[in-house]
Scaffold this motif. Structure first.
Motif, PDB file in Angstrom:
ATOM      1  N   ASN A  68       0.701  -1.238   0.081  1.00  0.00           N
ATOM      2  CA  ASN A  68       0.124  -0.062   0.008  1.00  0.00           C
ATOM      3  C   ASN A  68       0.814   1.204  -0.086  1.00  0.00           C
ATOM      4  OD1 ASN A  68      -2.476  -1.331   0.048  1.00  0.00           O
ATOM      5  ND2 ASN A  68      -2.643  -1.141   2.340  1.00  0.00           N
ATOM      6  N   LYS A  69       2.261   1.127   0.242  1.00  0.00           N
ATOM      7  CA  LYS A  69       3.080   2.468   0.288  1.00  0.00           C
ATOM      8  C   LYS A  69       4.033   2.331  -1.107  1.00  0.00           C
ATOM      9  CE  LYS A  69       1.962   3.366   4.462  1.00  0.00           C
ATOM     10  NZ  LYS A  69       0.908   4.641   4.426  1.00  0.00           N
ATOM     11  N   MET A  74      -0.547   9.327   0.797  1.00  0.00           N
ATOM     12  CA  MET A  74      -0.261   7.981   1.201  1.00  0.00           C
ATOM     13  C   MET A  74       1.160   7.694   1.761  1.00  0.00           C
ATOM     14  SD  MET A  74      -2.469   5.855  -1.824  1.00  0.00           S
ATOM     15  CE  MET A  74      -2.329   4.351  -0.605  1.00  0.00           C
ATOM     16  N   ILE A 114      -4.968  -2.576  -3.670  1.00  0.00           N
ATOM     17  CA  ILE A 114      -5.319  -2.060  -2.359  1.00  0.00           C
ATOM     18  C   ILE A 114      -6.222  -3.251  -1.710  1.00  0.00           C
ATOM     19  CG2 ILE A 114      -6.581  -0.791  -0.755  1.00  0.00           C
ATOM     20  CD1 ILE A 114      -5.140   1.770  -2.470  1.00  0.00           C
ATOM     21  N   ARG A 136      -5.501  -6.008   1.408  1.00  0.00           N
ATOM     22  CA  ARG A 136      -6.156  -6.280   2.616  1.00  0.00           C
ATOM     23  C   ARG A 136      -6.640  -7.469   2.799  1.00  0.00           C
ATOM     24  NH1 ARG A 136      -7.677  -6.435   6.731  1.00  0.00           N
ATOM     25  NH2 ARG A 136      -9.327  -5.192   8.003  1.00  0.00           N
ATOM     26  N   LEU A 148      -5.555   0.636   5.439  1.00  0.00           N
ATOM     27  CA  LEU A 148      -5.251   1.840   5.062  1.00  0.00           C
ATOM     28  C   LEU A 148      -5.580   2.969   6.358  1.00  0.00           C
ATOM     29  CD1 LEU A 148      -6.617   2.264   1.550  1.00  0.00           C
ATOM     30  CD2 LEU A 148      -4.163   2.429   2.257  1.00  0.00           C
ATOM     31  N   ALA A 181      -4.255   8.000   4.129  1.00  0.00           N
ATOM     32  CA  ALA A 181      -4.090   7.215   3.285  1.00  0.00           C
ATOM     33  C   ALA A 181      -5.166   7.164   2.396  1.00  0.00           C
ATOM     34  CB  ALA A 181      -3.216   5.812   3.578  1.00  0.00           C
ATOM     35  N   ALA A 182      -6.573   6.638   2.702  1.00  0.00           N
ATOM     36  CA  ALA A 182      -7.679   6.449   2.166  1.00  0.00           C
ATOM     37  C   ALA A 182      -7.939   7.669   1.262  1.00  0.00           C
ATOM     38  CB  ALA A 182      -8.730   5.963   3.436  1.00  0.00           C
ATOM     39  N   VAL A 215      -5.993   7.822  -1.614  1.00  0.00           N
ATOM     40  CA  VAL A 215      -6.479   6.872  -2.668  1.00  0.00           C
ATOM     41  C   VAL A 215      -7.572   7.756  -3.466  1.00  0.00           C
ATOM     42  CG1 VAL A 215      -7.781   4.804  -3.214  1.00  0.00           C
ATOM     43  CG2 VAL A 215      -5.763   4.780  -1.585  1.00  0.00           C
TER      44      VAL A 215
END
Length: 288
Positions: A92-93, A135, A256, A260, A267, A271-272, A275
């Motif tokens: 996610n990064k 993010m 993403i 999860r 997240l 971060a969300a 996105v």
């Protein structure tokens, strides 16, 4: 139809990151990249044989071949950096940084392909850039005790730079060439580059140490990459790079969701929001 190909590319690219992450938990990223490339190589040339486009190789001009080779080299560099970052950092990064290559691609398309830029496209670029920054938190790229905890960040940025060069060089290289054939030629270059890196660094012995489960995931990621490439360059051949690339980068949503489910990576609210900005900017690029 090029829009549907771009969407297909996005889906398979999103799956690629998940499968690759499963395959490089213990396996060296350079070795994994080299093995994946073999799968993509076989897949891409099989498509060339099936479609009968191999006969067009004799009609490729020196200029086109040059740009295909350069695009392959940029792709190889992007892959090596991307999977090295993926091995050390959270999906996610790493993925959002890699996908931020959209911004640089649009700028390069403006300069070299004269695709033009509007206020709406400029707003979209800003949204994608802001979303990427949201993010990433500073603490994840800081230096601590003399060690570079954020080394994955450097590789992720380099991956994005080389990915943007790949798109521009690839766009020029597939003018007048069947996209399947162009993909196969580029893959050949990546294959040679990836294995050269393995032997130069003396990691060839690592191949024998790969666990069967990880080997399977590496091969599956290669198949997903091959499918993504075929869709991507088919779309790139008929559609504008400044639109095809953003749609392809929507693979971040696929990644993403699966990260999860598979890795339980969550997240943060920040971060969300990032996105959301990236998604909004990408959709805006696709519809303008």
């Amino acid at each position: 139809m090029w829009i549907f190909y771009a969407i297909g590319s996005s889906f398979f690219a999103g799956i690629t990151a998940i499968l690759a992450k499963c395959g490089i938990r213990k396996t060296d990223s350079d070795v994994a990249t080299a093995i994946r490339t073999i799968v993509v190589f076989l897949f891409s040339w099989l498509m060339v044989l099936v479609t009968g486009t191999w006969m067009g190789i004799t009609a490729i001009s020196g200029r086109t071949l040059l740009f295909l080779v350069l695009s392959g080299l940029a792709t190889g560099a992007s892959w090596l950096c991307y999977f090295h970052a993926l091995q050390k950092g959270d999906i996610n990064k790493v993925v959002p940084i890699d996908k931020s290559s959209t911004v640089l691609t649009i700028l390069l398309a403006l300069i070299f392909l004269q695709e033009g830029i509007t206020w709406a496209k400029a707003v979209a670029v800003v949204l994608i850039g802001v979303g990427t920054l949201l993010m990433i938190s500073k603490k994840e790229v800081r230096l601590d005790d003399g060690k570079k905890e954020g080394s994955w960040f450097v590789y992720a940025v380099l991956s994005a730079v080389f990915a943007s060069l790949t798109a521009i060089l690839g766009k020029i290289g597939i003018e007048g060439v069947d996209s399947n054939l162009g993909t196969a030629i580029r893959t050949t270059v990546v294959l040679l580059m990836a294995w050269l890196m393995v032997f130069v660094t003396g990691k060839q012995q690592e191949v024998k140490k790969i666990e069967k489960k990880e080997f399977l995931f590496i091969c599956l990621s290669g198949l997903a990459t091959g499918a993504s490439w075929l869709c991507y360059y088919r779309a790139l051949q008929d559609g504008p790079a400044s639109v095809v690339v953003p749609i392809d980068k929507m693979s971040i949503l696929v990644t993403i969701v699966f990260s999860r489910i598979v890795f339980h990576e969550k997240l943060t609210k920040k971060a969300a929001l990032g996105v959301g900005c990236i998604t909004l900017g990408t959709v805006l690029l696709a519809v303008i």
